[in-house]
Design a protein around this motif. Structure first.
Motif, PDB file in Angstrom:
ATOM      1  N   GLU A  39      45.038  -8.012   2.704  1.00  0.00           N
ATOM      2  CA  GLU A  39      46.258  -8.185   3.487  1.00  0.00           C
ATOM      3  C   GLU A  39      46.808  -6.799   3.815  1.00  0.00           C
ATOM      4  O   GLU A  39      46.434  -5.811   3.188  1.00  0.00           O
ATOM      5  N   GLY A  40      47.662  -6.764   4.797  1.00  0.00           N
ATOM      6  CA  GLY A  40      48.266  -5.515   5.220  1.00  0.00           C
ATOM      7  C   GLY A  40      48.425  -5.502   6.720  1.00  0.00           C
ATOM      8  O   GLY A  40      48.454  -6.554   7.367  1.00  0.00           O
ATOM      9  N   MET A  41      48.498  -4.285   7.274  1.00  0.00           N
ATOM     10  CA  MET A  41      48.780  -4.140   8.699  1.00  0.00           C
ATOM     11  C   MET A  41      47.903  -3.062   9.319  1.00  0.00           C
ATOM     12  O   MET A  41      47.418  -2.175   8.633  1.00  0.00           O
ATOM     13  N   TYR A  42      47.716  -3.197  10.613  1.00  0.00           N
ATOM     14  CA  TYR A  42      47.042  -2.150  11.382  1.00  0.00           C
ATOM     15  C   TYR A  42      47.663  -2.105  12.764  1.00  0.00           C
ATOM     16  O   TYR A  42      48.406  -3.002  13.163  1.00  0.00           O
TER      17      TYR A  42
ATOM     18  N   ARG B 152      47.471   3.746  28.418  1.00  0.00           N
ATOM     19  CA  ARG B 152      48.169   3.339  27.205  1.00  0.00           C
ATOM     20  C   ARG B 152      49.670   3.325  27.475  1.00  0.00           C
ATOM     21  O   ARG B 152      50.240   4.319  27.917  1.00  0.00           O
ATOM     22  N   VAL B 153      50.300   2.182  27.195  1.00  0.00           N
ATOM     23  CA  VAL B 153      51.741   2.045  27.402  1.00  0.00           C
ATOM     24  C   VAL B 153      52.474   1.735  26.101  1.00  0.00           C
ATOM     25  O   VAL B 153      53.702   1.660  26.089  1.00  0.00           O
ATOM     26  N   GLY B 154      51.718   1.539  25.039  1.00  0.00           N
ATOM     27  CA  GLY B 154      52.368   1.232  23.779  1.00  0.00           C
ATOM     28  C   GLY B 154      51.375   0.971  22.672  1.00  0.00           C
ATOM     29  O   GLY B 154      50.173   1.189  22.822  1.00  0.00           O
ATOM     30  N   PHE B 155      51.934   0.486  21.555  1.00  0.00           N
ATOM     31  CA  PHE B 155      51.133   0.177  20.376  1.00  0.00           C
ATOM     32  C   PHE B 155      51.598  -1.151  19.802  1.00  0.00           C
ATOM     33  O   PHE B 155      52.797  -1.421  19.732  1.00  0.00           O
ATOM     34  N   ALA B 156      50.629  -1.961  19.380  1.00  0.00           N
ATOM     35  CA  ALA B 156      50.925  -3.220  18.704  1.00  0.00           C
ATOM     36  C   ALA B 156      50.840  -3.005  17.201  1.00  0.00           C
ATOM     37  O   ALA B 156      50.094  -2.137  16.730  1.00  0.00           O
ATOM     38  N   VAL B 157      51.605  -3.781  16.449  1.00  0.00           N
ATOM     39  CA  VAL B 157      51.480  -3.831  14.996  1.00  0.00           C
ATOM     40  C   VAL B 157      50.941  -5.221  14.680  1.00  0.00           C
ATOM     41  O   VAL B 157      51.444  -6.225  15.195  1.00  0.00           O
ATOM     42  N   LYS B 158      49.865  -5.262  13.875  1.00  0.00           N
ATOM     43  CA  LYS B 158      49.176  -6.533  13.612  1.00  0.00           C
ATOM     44  C   LYS B 158      49.037  -6.758  12.106  1.00  0.00           C
ATOM     45  O   LYS B 158      48.725  -5.829  11.360  1.00  0.00           O
ATOM     46  N   ARG B 159      49.250  -7.997  11.722  1.00  0.00           N
ATOM     47  CA  ARG B 159      49.075  -8.405  10.331  1.00  0.00           C
ATOM     48  C   ARG B 159      47.631  -8.878  10.174  1.00  0.00           C
ATOM     49  O   ARG B 159      47.132  -9.629  11.015  1.00  0.00           O
ATOM     50  N   ILE B 160      46.971  -8.454   9.101  1.00  0.00           N
ATOM     51  CA  ILE B 160      45.563  -8.802   8.906  1.00  0.00           C
ATOM     52  C   ILE B 160      45.362 -10.309   8.883  1.00  0.00           C
ATOM     53  O   ILE B 160      44.416 -10.828   9.464  1.00  0.00           O
ATOM     54  N   SER B 161      46.271 -11.050   8.251  1.00  0.00           N
ATOM     55  CA  SER B 161      46.113 -12.502   8.159  1.00  0.00           C
ATOM     56  C   SER B 161      46.623 -13.225   9.407  1.00  0.00           C
ATOM     57  O   SER B 161      46.593 -14.444   9.467  1.00  0.00           O
ATOM     58  N   GLY B 162      47.062 -12.475  10.407  1.00  0.00           N
ATOM     59  CA  GLY B 162      47.486 -13.083  11.665  1.00  0.00           C
ATOM     60  C   GLY B 162      48.933 -12.795  11.995  1.00  0.00           C
ATOM     61  O   GLY B 162      49.777 -12.716  11.110  1.00  0.00           O
TER      62      GLY B 162
ATOM     63  N   ILE C 148      52.511  -5.688   4.054  1.00  0.00           N
ATOM     64  CA  ILE C 148      52.246  -4.778   2.922  1.00  0.00           C
ATOM     65  C   ILE C 148      52.793  -5.396   1.637  1.00  0.00           C
ATOM     66  O   ILE C 148      52.095  -5.456   0.611  1.00  0.00           O
ATOM     67  N   LEU C 149      54.034  -5.853   1.677  1.00  0.00           N
ATOM     68  CA  LEU C 149      54.655  -6.427   0.476  1.00  0.00           C
ATOM     69  C   LEU C 149      53.939  -7.699   0.022  1.00  0.00           C
ATOM     70  O   LEU C 149      53.709  -7.893  -1.184  1.00  0.00           O
TER      71      LEU C 149
ATOM     72  N   VAL D 285      46.956  -0.273   5.028  1.00  0.00           N
ATOM     73  CA  VAL D 285      48.065   0.223   5.850  1.00  0.00           C
ATOM     74  C   VAL D 285      47.496   1.206   6.867  1.00  0.00           C
ATOM     75  O   VAL D 285      47.070   2.299   6.524  1.00  0.00           O
ATOM     76  N   ASP D 286      47.467   0.787   8.122  1.00  0.00           N
ATOM     77  CA  ASP D 286      47.009   1.639   9.222  1.00  0.00           C
ATOM     78  C   ASP D 286      48.117   1.631  10.282  1.00  0.00           C
ATOM     79  O   ASP D 286      48.266   0.650  10.984  1.00  0.00           O
ATOM     80  N   GLU D 287      48.955   2.615  10.331  1.00  0.00           N
ATOM     81  CA  GLU D 287      48.816   3.925   9.732  1.00  0.00           C
ATOM     82  C   GLU D 287      50.142   4.396   9.179  1.00  0.00           C
ATOM     83  O   GLU D 287      51.184   3.933   9.599  1.00  0.00           O
TER      84      GLU D 287
END
Length: 186
Positions: A40-43, A53-63, A97-98, A109-111
């Motif tokens: 689990e965590g994020m990337y 490139r106009v931005g960045f997404a934050v994604k949870r590993i489990s969805g 993360i928690l 945790v990326d990044e």
């Protein structure tokens, strides 16, 4: 340190932009999950429109995913041309993360980078991860002198890995092998 912390594997991947840190992390996650490891965590990932490139997404590993930063957001801290969306970072990334610290075998945790570091809750979650006995893989911005980034690098010790175009193909296999060994899975 207690014996759990002594056996914990903590990796910090760094490297210049474009060396494949996120790609390496995704390969590690995929291989571990194929072998039944709870990760689990994020990337993060780029948001592109018409090739730019106009931005960045934050994604949870489990969805689940949200917007970490975007050129068209308004409000929130600004980093270069991007406005940072602390709400999505905290709702998706910090909670992942928690949750990983409580429930997963490996936390990702990326990044730990300049955009994420605007969030005090993100900083607290990474600090909590560093003091937990959980196996973890983090990517860190290669030039950052932020105290939390330096703490991650120190905690990783000999497992601080600088990705290059030459070694990036082998590093995920190495990490997966060591983690499976530590988890007593093959």
């Amino acid at each position: 340190m207690n014996s759990m912390m002594d056996r914990r594997l903590l990796y910090a991947l760094t490297g210049a932009p474009g060396t494949g840190k996120t790609t390496a992390i995704l390969r590690v996650i995929d291989e571990l999950r194929k072998r039944g490891v709870k990760v689990e965590g994020m990337y993060t990932g780029e948001i592109r429109e018409r090739g730019r490139r106009v931005g960045f997404a934050v994604k949870r590993i489990s969805g689940g995913e949200g917007i970490l930063a975007h050129v068209r957001l308004r409000g929130g801290p600004r980093h270069g041309k991007y406005f940072i969306n602390l709400q999505d970072l905290e709702r998706i990334g910090v909670s992942a993360i928690l949750d990983g610290i409580s429930d997963a075998e490996v936390v990702v945790v990326d990044e730990v980078g300049p955009m994420e570091l605007y969030s005090e809750k993100f900083r607290e979650a990474v600090d909590k991860l560093l003091s937990s006995p959980k196996h973890a893989i983090l990517t860190v911005h290669y030039r950052s002198r932020d105290p939390l980034v330096l703490k991650v690098k120190r905690a990783a010790g000999k497992r601080l890995i600088t990705l290059t175009l030459e070694n990036r193909g082998n590093i995920p296999r190495l990490i997966v092998g060591e983690l499976l060994e530590a988890l007593r899975r093959r």
